[in-house]
Each structure stands twice: as structure tokens, then as C-alpha cells.
Design a protein around this motif. Sequence first.
Motif, short mmCIF file in Angstrom:
data_model
loop_
_atom_site.label_atom_id
_atom_site.label_comp_id
_atom_site.label_asym_id
_atom_site.label_seq_id
_atom_site.Cartn_x
_atom_site.Cartn_y
_atom_site.Cartn_z
N GLY A 37 0.66 -1.37 -0.50
CA GLY A 37 0.36 -0.01 -0.23
C GLY A 37 0.80 1.55 0.29
N GLU A 38 2.43 1.38 -0.30
CA GLU A 38 2.43 1.93 -0.66
C GLU A 38 4.06 2.17 -1.88
N ILE A 39 4.28 3.39 -2.02
CA ILE A 39 5.27 3.48 -2.68
C ILE A 39 6.86 4.34 -2.82
N PRO A 40 7.57 3.93 -3.00
CA PRO A 40 8.70 5.47 -3.26
C PRO A 40 7.89 6.08 -4.44
N ASN A 41 9.25 7.48 -4.31
CA ASN A 41 8.56 8.45 -5.87
C ASN A 41 9.73 7.54 -6.89
N LEU A 42 8.60 7.14 -8.39
CA LEU A 42 8.78 6.46 -9.56
C LEU A 42 9.61 6.97 -10.80
N LEU A 43 10.04 6.65 -11.16
CA LEU A 43 10.59 7.21 -12.49
C LEU A 43 10.39 6.18 -13.46
N LEU A 44 9.51 6.30 -14.48
CA LEU A 44 8.64 5.35 -15.14
C LEU A 44 8.93 5.34 -16.63
N PHE A 45 10.14 4.68 -17.25
CA PHE A 45 10.63 5.20 -19.04
C PHE A 45 10.53 4.14 -19.26
N GLY A 46 10.27 4.60 -20.81
CA GLY A 46 10.73 3.02 -22.30
C GLY A 46 9.75 3.88 -23.51
N LYS A 96 -4.88 8.72 2.51
CA LYS A 96 -3.19 7.83 3.41
C LYS A 96 -1.88 8.70 2.73
N TRP A 97 -2.38 8.35 1.54
CA TRP A 97 -2.07 8.71 0.76
C TRP A 97 -1.53 10.15 -0.34
N LYS A 98 -0.74 10.75 -0.49
CA LYS A 98 -1.05 11.40 -2.38
C LYS A 98 0.33 11.41 -2.90
N ILE A 99 -0.71 11.27 -4.50
CA ILE A 99 0.33 11.13 -5.54
C ILE A 99 -0.34 11.85 -6.49
N VAL A 100 1.35 12.27 -6.95
CA VAL A 100 1.28 12.75 -7.88
C VAL A 100 1.78 12.11 -9.56
N ARG A 128 4.20 11.23 -2.75
CA ARG A 128 4.92 10.18 -3.90
C ARG A 128 4.48 11.20 -5.09
N PHE A 129 5.17 10.75 -6.21
CA PHE A 129 5.21 11.20 -7.33
C PHE A 129 6.07 10.06 -8.57
N ILE A 130 4.69 10.12 -9.41
CA ILE A 130 4.77 8.91 -10.20
C ILE A 130 5.63 9.12 -12.01
N LEU A 131 6.93 9.35 -12.14
CA LEU A 131 6.97 10.11 -12.71
C LEU A 131 7.44 9.99 -14.51
N ILE A 132 6.54 10.50 -15.31
CA ILE A 132 6.92 9.08 -16.58
C ILE A 132 7.74 10.03 -18.05
N THR A 133 8.06 9.38 -18.84
CA THR A 133 8.45 9.74 -19.83
C THR A 133 9.19 8.73 -20.96
N ASN A 134 9.21 9.27 -22.32
CA ASN A 134 9.63 8.40 -23.15
C ASN A 134 11.31 8.52 -23.39
N HIS A 135 11.80 9.44 -22.59
CA HIS A 135 12.89 9.99 -22.85
C HIS A 135 14.56 9.90 -22.01
N ILE A 143 17.08 14.63 -10.45
CA ILE A 143 15.71 14.37 -10.72
C ILE A 143 15.71 12.54 -10.40
N LYS A 144 16.94 11.80 -10.59
CA LYS A 144 16.47 10.21 -11.41
C LYS A 144 17.09 10.32 -10.05
N SER A 145 17.72 10.73 -9.47
CA SER A 145 18.87 10.31 -8.15
C SER A 145 17.37 10.04 -6.80
N ARG A 146 16.48 10.93 -6.65
CA ARG A 146 15.50 10.80 -6.06
C ARG A 146 14.28 10.07 -6.35
N THR A 147 14.53 9.36 -7.27
CA THR A 147 13.20 8.06 -7.61
C THR A 147 14.07 7.05 -7.79
#
Length: 305
Positions: A37-46, A96-100, A128-135, A143-147
Motif C-alpha cells: 500500500g505504498e510506493i517510493p517516488n518512481l520514474l517510469l521510462f521506455g 493515507k497518501w497523495k500521489i502526483v 509520492r510522485f510517479i514521473l513518466i517519460t519516453n526520453h 531528479i533521477k537520483s531522487r526516484t
Amino acid sequence: MNIQTSILTEKYRPIKLDDLIGNKDIKIKFKEYLDKGEIPNLLLFGSAGTGKTSLSSIIVNNIDCNFLYINASDENSIDIMREKIKTFAMTRSFNKWKIVILDECDKISSAASSAFKIILEEYYKVCRFILITNHISKIDDSIKSRTVQYELKLSNYEDVKNRIIFILNNEKIKYNDKEVELLIKSSQGDLRQLINKIQKHTINNELKISKDILLEDNIKKVIVSLIKKGDNESLNKIRKLIDSSYNFDYISGYKYLYDNLELIGDANSIGDLLLVVAEYMYRDSFCLIKQINFMACCAELIKKK
């Protein structure tokens, strides 16, 4: 529901982890997150169409949270960071959480990026934050180091084919295997693009491949043969071929060049040719005129083959 009045990409968007195809190891890890029920700050790429946005939706729909979705291609200023994202992060919540979810996060301005780093750290305990990028290469290292970073990859041919056959059968669309194979190859593993093409090329509940797809496939074959030939007229002929195509898919073109490098050069030149294709495919994401970039790639391949 009639296929002409429903949006298939939304109808078949994954709603739980098991619906996602491919990326088996990532799904196992994200099941742990959801169970906890919890996530870290995430960076999803591809690449496009690999399920990054769908995965973020699955997360926020299966965790006790309020969430805010921002597409940075439209909202990328420092004011958005301060007034919209920071305000959301600091506001009290009964969940419990807020997610951006910050989609296309590579588009945020340099000033916004600096402000965002502070927000990431300051509100970590409640938001917590979910960052999404193709690049991924365009994302600031700080920012990468914080996810925690996860690369979502294109699914293999059989997984994609099985999913498409399921959709076709479920929608009662008539098809033949040759047409399905051609569509999959033309979409280069991008499942979202593939489903959109099914919708586009389905007429009276029958899948009918247009001449444009067949023509582009033939154009790419001729381009490879012209690069291999490499005489004084080859580049001009390639330019005219691309001009004759209504909407040439350059990413698909680079992938076709990659798949056929052995037809262009010999064993000694494959490595150099691969670096050429990789470099120009990378430049495609931010160049102004894509045709000129592709032509420059062809010219360099002729030179190095």
C-alpha cells in the motif's frame, strides 16, 4: 458496442497488473508495492505504448490515495510547480497518501525542475510522485537520483499477437493472420498504436489493410536496397520515395534499418552502422524536420557501409 463508436485503446486499457503484457519482473515488484500500500517516488521510462501511463493508473487505483495528474507537455512552468503541485502536496487529505503523476516529465522547464527537486524532498512523508517519460536521457540527474527507476520494454511478438487476437475476437472482427502480422510489424511493438490501427482499418467489422501500410512496407524495403547500392542517385531516389508516402513513419523506418543492417553492410561494418541508426533515431525526438534527419541517416549509412 459498435467499434466505430467506442475507443478501443480506452476499452482495453489495463485496469489491474495482470492485464499488462510483458515486463514480468516489473509486475512482480509492483505487486509488492500494491500489497504494501505504498510506493517510493518512481520514474517510469521506455518507448511509447509500453504501458507506463496504464501502470501509473493501476497504482493510484489500488492504493489508498488522492492523486493529481499533470501532463508536462501542457503544464510545465514553475508556476505549475508552486501553485498546483505544491498546493496539492501540502493540502491535508483523508487518504493515507497523495500521489502526483507527472506525465512527459522531460518537458518541464529548467526553472520548474529546480523547484520540483525541493518539492520531492520536502513532502516525501505525505506525497509520492510517479514521473513518466519516453526520453530518460532528458531527465536531470538530480531528479533521477531522487526516484526509483523502471524501464518498461516493448512486449515480444507472441504476447502482442495474443493480445490483438483476443481484442479482434472479442469485438467479433473478421481478420486473417497475414493482415494481423503486417499490422504488428508496422507498429513496431507499440500496443497503443496497434490498437488504434485496428480501429482505423476495421470496416463493417472486418479488418482491411489499406494500401498505405503495404506501400510503406515496400518503401522501406526499397530504401534498404538503395542504401546498399549506394550510387550517386540513391539518396535522391530515397527522398522521392519518402515524398511519395502520405505519412511516412520515421521511427518505424529507423527500426527497419536496424533490423536489416546485415543487408546494408558486412560483418566488419555492422557496429558502425548500428551507432549511426541509434544516433539519428535519438535525434528524431527533438529535430525540427524529421525527413532531413532521416535522409542524413541514410547518407551516413551509405558512407560507412
